[in-house]
Design an enzyme around this catalytic site. Structure first.
Site, PDB file in Angstrom:
ATOM      1  N   ARG A  63       2.972   6.388  11.903  1.00  0.00           N
ATOM      2  CA  ARG A  63       2.306   5.858  13.096  1.00  0.00           C
ATOM      3  C   ARG A  63       2.092   7.000  14.061  1.00  0.00           C
ATOM      4  O   ARG A  63       2.994   7.834  14.276  1.00  0.00           O
ATOM      5  CB  ARG A  63       3.145   4.760  13.774  1.00  0.00           C
ATOM      6  CG  ARG A  63       3.124   3.401  13.066  1.00  0.00           C
ATOM      7  CD  ARG A  63       1.728   2.755  13.038  1.00  0.00           C
ATOM      8  NE  ARG A  63       1.709   1.507  12.308  1.00  0.00           N
ATOM      9  CZ  ARG A  63       1.270   1.355  11.045  1.00  0.00           C
ATOM     10  NH1 ARG A  63       0.820   2.406  10.369  1.00  0.00           N
ATOM     11  NH2 ARG A  63       1.257   0.171  10.484  1.00  0.00           N
TER      12      ARG A  63
ATOM     13  N   GLN B 150      -5.767   3.054  18.390  1.00  0.00           N
ATOM     14  CA  GLN B 150      -6.779   2.893  17.337  1.00  0.00           C
ATOM     15  C   GLN B 150      -7.763   1.801  17.709  1.00  0.00           C
ATOM     16  O   GLN B 150      -7.323   0.730  18.087  1.00  0.00           O
ATOM     17  CB  GLN B 150      -6.071   2.570  16.009  1.00  0.00           C
ATOM     18  CG  GLN B 150      -5.238   3.733  15.522  1.00  0.00           C
ATOM     19  CD  GLN B 150      -4.702   3.574  14.115  1.00  0.00           C
ATOM     20  OE1 GLN B 150      -3.945   4.409  13.646  1.00  0.00           O
ATOM     21  NE2 GLN B 150      -5.064   2.525  13.430  1.00  0.00           N
TER      22      GLN B 150
ATOM     23  N   HIS C 273      -7.688   5.998  10.133  1.00  0.00           N
ATOM     24  CA  HIS C 273      -6.578   5.285   9.486  1.00  0.00           C
ATOM     25  C   HIS C 273      -7.083   4.588   8.215  1.00  0.00           C
ATOM     26  O   HIS C 273      -7.599   3.475   8.273  1.00  0.00           O
ATOM     27  CB  HIS C 273      -6.008   4.261  10.470  1.00  0.00           C
ATOM     28  CG  HIS C 273      -4.712   3.658  10.035  1.00  0.00           C
ATOM     29  ND1 HIS C 273      -3.984   2.812  10.823  1.00  0.00           N
ATOM     30  CD2 HIS C 273      -3.997   3.782   8.881  1.00  0.00           C
ATOM     31  CE1 HIS C 273      -2.889   2.440  10.188  1.00  0.00           C
ATOM     32  NE2 HIS C 273      -2.884   3.011   9.003  1.00  0.00           N
TER      33      HIS C 273
ATOM     34  N   ASN D 285       0.808  -1.219   0.000  1.00  0.00           N
ATOM     35  CA  ASN D 285       0.000   0.000   0.000  1.00  0.00           C
ATOM     36  C   ASN D 285       0.847   1.277   0.000  1.00  0.00           C
ATOM     37  O   ASN D 285       0.394   2.337   0.396  1.00  0.00           O
ATOM     38  CB  ASN D 285      -0.989  -0.010   1.173  1.00  0.00           C
ATOM     39  CG  ASN D 285      -0.310  -0.314   2.492  1.00  0.00           C
ATOM     40  OD1 ASN D 285       0.908  -0.218   2.599  1.00  0.00           O
ATOM     41  ND2 ASN D 285      -1.085  -0.664   3.499  1.00  0.00           N
TER      42      ASN D 285
HETATM   43  P1  NAI Z   1      10.307   0.977   4.497  1.00  0.00           P
HETATM   44  O1  NAI Z   1      10.838  -0.090   5.387  1.00  0.00           O
HETATM   45  O2  NAI Z   1      10.387   0.804   3.022  1.00  0.00           O
HETATM   46  O3  NAI Z   1      11.023   2.362   4.850  1.00  0.00           O
HETATM   47  C1  NAI Z   1      11.176   2.830   6.148  1.00  0.00           C
HETATM   48  C2  NAI Z   1      12.362   3.781   6.152  1.00  0.00           C
HETATM   49  O4  NAI Z   1      12.393   4.434   7.441  1.00  0.00           O
HETATM   50  C3  NAI Z   1      13.708   3.065   5.977  1.00  0.00           C
HETATM   51  O5  NAI Z   1      14.446   3.692   4.964  1.00  0.00           O
HETATM   52  C4  NAI Z   1      14.370   3.216   7.340  1.00  0.00           C
HETATM   53  O6  NAI Z   1      15.770   3.292   7.271  1.00  0.00           O
HETATM   54  C5  NAI Z   1      13.755   4.529   7.811  1.00  0.00           C
HETATM   55  N1  NAI Z   1      13.868   4.717   9.254  1.00  0.00           N
HETATM   56  C6  NAI Z   1      13.727   3.819  10.256  1.00  0.00           C
HETATM   57  N2  NAI Z   1      13.963   4.391  11.436  1.00  0.00           N
HETATM   58  C7  NAI Z   1      14.254   5.693  11.182  1.00  0.00           C
HETATM   59  C8  NAI Z   1      14.598   6.772  12.023  1.00  0.00           C
HETATM   60  N3  NAI Z   1      14.748   6.628  13.347  1.00  0.00           N
HETATM   61  N4  NAI Z   1      14.802   7.967  11.447  1.00  0.00           N
HETATM   62  C9  NAI Z   1      14.711   8.109  10.092  1.00  0.00           C
HETATM   63  N5  NAI Z   1      14.412   7.110   9.255  1.00  0.00           N
HETATM   64  C10 NAI Z   1      14.185   5.908   9.812  1.00  0.00           C
HETATM   65  O7  NAI Z   1       8.802   1.189   4.981  1.00  0.00           O
HETATM   66  P2  NAI Z   1       7.603   1.864   4.162  1.00  0.00           P
HETATM   67  O8  NAI Z   1       6.937   0.866   3.301  1.00  0.00           O
HETATM   68  O9  NAI Z   1       8.083   3.124   3.547  1.00  0.00           O
HETATM   69  O10 NAI Z   1       6.591   2.178   5.364  1.00  0.00           O
HETATM   70  C11 NAI Z   1       6.980   3.044   6.407  1.00  0.00           C
HETATM   71  C12 NAI Z   1       5.924   3.039   7.495  1.00  0.00           C
HETATM   72  O11 NAI Z   1       4.730   3.665   7.027  1.00  0.00           O
HETATM   73  C13 NAI Z   1       5.458   1.653   7.948  1.00  0.00           C
HETATM   74  O12 NAI Z   1       6.365   1.044   8.842  1.00  0.00           O
HETATM   75  C14 NAI Z   1       4.139   1.967   8.578  1.00  0.00           C
HETATM   76  O13 NAI Z   1       4.306   2.303   9.929  1.00  0.00           O
HETATM   77  C15 NAI Z   1       3.640   3.185   7.805  1.00  0.00           C
HETATM   78  N6  NAI Z   1       2.518   2.852   6.914  1.00  0.00           N
HETATM   79  C16 NAI Z   1       1.302   3.484   7.109  1.00  0.00           C
HETATM   80  C17 NAI Z   1       0.200   3.157   6.343  1.00  0.00           C
HETATM   81  C18 NAI Z   1      -1.106   3.856   6.500  1.00  0.00           C
HETATM   82  O14 NAI Z   1      -2.133   3.373   6.034  1.00  0.00           O
HETATM   83  N7  NAI Z   1      -1.146   5.011   7.136  1.00  0.00           N
HETATM   84  C19 NAI Z   1       0.268   2.082   5.337  1.00  0.00           C
HETATM   85  C20 NAI Z   1       1.615   1.561   5.123  1.00  0.00           C
HETATM   86  C21 NAI Z   1       2.671   1.904   5.934  1.00  0.00           C
END
Ligand code: NAI
Length: 393
Positions: free
Chosen positions: A291, A320, A344, A152
């Site tokens: 989040r 939530q 959400h 997503n």
């Molecule tokens: P991803 O794993 O592809 O990218 C996450 C990035 O965050 C990575 O590059 C990582 O190095 C970076 N990161 C981790 N800790 C960090 C920090 N302390 N400071 C800066 N960067 C940091 O994950 P993706 O697919 O981009 O998703 C990210 C988040 O988005 C998910 O874990 C989820 O919590 C949220 N999400 C929300 C949705 C919604 O419906 N609102 C749906 C899908 C994801």
């Protein structure tokens, strides 16, 4: 893999194969010979789900996998009842082998629950973001945690761009004025700006953060920035003309708009707090679809009502469903705007639901057949953390 996903550079070593075996002999024997309990925690879809079968992530439509699970002789329990010791979640987790939960209505799998879950082998997130599982305890109890990576990410990136625009252009108060029957252009134009010429930065430049940067390129922002402990490959940052800022305070102090796109883990819980908000430009906009708990609830509300933030938008909440009196539902800036909060749903468009329902089925299929899982879906594998995105360790 989910179709149309990862971009070439995401196949690089940033998302390494866990290299650990994805199945064990004991798993094979359990999965192939005995009836197992598959427990799914999903949200109630009500009338909407009865009328719209593509709402697959609901209790009513059960991710579309009941026949698949039962045809293999397994039991499939689906519920939305997830809070407290008497809930169906707490009751069934003690003997479930597979837990499926969706971030949109998360079954919070705490360390205590994991200790009670004697049969639990695998947690599958129907979506992206597995912070509802106590991942460290999953590691020590050798429980695998998988999510449908990429399912997503475009859905969320589009929502982020929309939220940035609606804050910067002061859309919500303008629409509310029209519904009220009023017409006073100056009252909404006094807080409306162009995105062109602004500095926009993302905390986290993974799948979603990068797609946000890609989508912002045509808006001719003054600069695009990112803050992430993992640097983008040179080719990828060049393609979106994004500059990395390694110090978080320096990063936020340069941004007109900050968007949060990193997972929730120990290193990001409460990351945007009173102290960090002091370093934001006065009147900056903040969008968080990652989040809720990454941003301190009361610090954000105070910053919006003082005007330190001109606005806050997003779809994720520290709890939530959000309680009716949650301050983020109604907070306003001094001019009466600046709130772009929704439930959400950014990552649960009907397009996304089709992708994550398919992804859950294929993870389950791999598990049942004791086939290796797609490496990009593995958050915790048999050998511990298989991703670098949930904190530096
Ligand atoms: P991803 O794993 O592809 O990218 C996450 C990035 O965050 C990575 O590059 C990582 O190095 C970076 N990161 C981790 N800790 C960090 C920090 N302390 N400071 C800066 N960067 C940091 O994950 P993706 O697919 O981009 O998703 C990210 C988040 O988005 C998910 O874990 C989820 O919590 C949220 N999400 C929300 C949705 C919604 O419906 N609102 C749906 C899908 C994801």
């Amino acid at each position: 893999p989910v179709s149309g996903l990862p971009q070439p550079f995401y196949k690089s070593s940033r998302f390494p194969s866990p290299l650990s075996p994805h199945f064990s002999l004991s798993n094979q024997l359990i999965s192939l010979s005995a009836t197992m309990k598959v427990l799914a925690i999903l949200y109630d879809g009500g009338k909407a789900a009865e009328e719209e079968p593509r709402l697959l992530g609901t209790v009513e439509n059960e991710l579309g996998i009941r026949e698949f699970v039962e045809s293999h002789g397994h039991e499939y329990i689906v519920t939305s009842d997830k809070e407290g010791p008497d809930s169906a979640f707490h009751k069934h987790i003690v003997d479930a082998e597979v837990l499926i939960t969706t971030p949109f209505h998360p079954g919070y799998l705490t360390a205590d629950l994991i200790k009670q879950a004697k049969n639990l082998k695998i947690c599958i997130t129907a979506g992206v973001g597995s912070d509802h599982v106590d991942l460290d305890t999953a590691v020590t109890h050798k429980i695998q945690v998988l999510e449908v990576s990429g399912s997503n990410v475009v859905s969320v990136a589009e929502h982020v761009v929309m939220s940035i625009l609606l804050l910067v252009r002061n859309f919500v108060p303008a629409h509310e004025m029209i519904e009220r029957g009023d017409w006073q252009v100056s009252q909404v134009a006094r807080a409306a700006f162009d995105l062109e010429g602004k500095v926009v930065g993302t905390i986290g430049a993974g799948r979603i953060g990068y797609r946000v940067l890609q989508r912002l390129l045509p808006f001719d922002c003054k600069e695009l920035l990112y803050y992430d402990y993992a640097a983008l490959p040179a080719e990828a940052s060049k393609a979106v003309r994004a500059r990395r800022v390694e110090d978080l305070k320096e990063f936020v102090s340069q941004c007109d708009v900050v968007t949060v796109n990193c997972p929730l883990h120990d290193g990001t819980r409460g990351l945007v707090n009173t102290e960090l908000l002091k370093h934001f430009k006065k009147g900056a906009w903040l969008v968080n679809t990652a989040r809720g708990a990454i941003c301190d609830k009361d610090a954000v509300a105070a910053a919006v009502s003082s005007g330190q933030l001109a606005g806050y938008a997003g779809d994720v909440w520290n709890v939530q469903p959000a309680p009716r009196d949650h301050v983020w539902r109604t907070m306003k800036n001094p001019l009466g705007g600046g709130n772009g909060m929704v439930p959400h749903y950014s990552g649960t468009t009907l397009d996304a639901q089709a992708r994550y329902a398919n992804g859950v089925k294929s993870i389950l299929e791999n598990y049942l057949k004791a086939h290796p899982q797609e490496p990009q879906n593995v958050i915790v594998g048999h050998g511990g953390y298989a991703t670098k995105a949930y904190g530096q360790r």
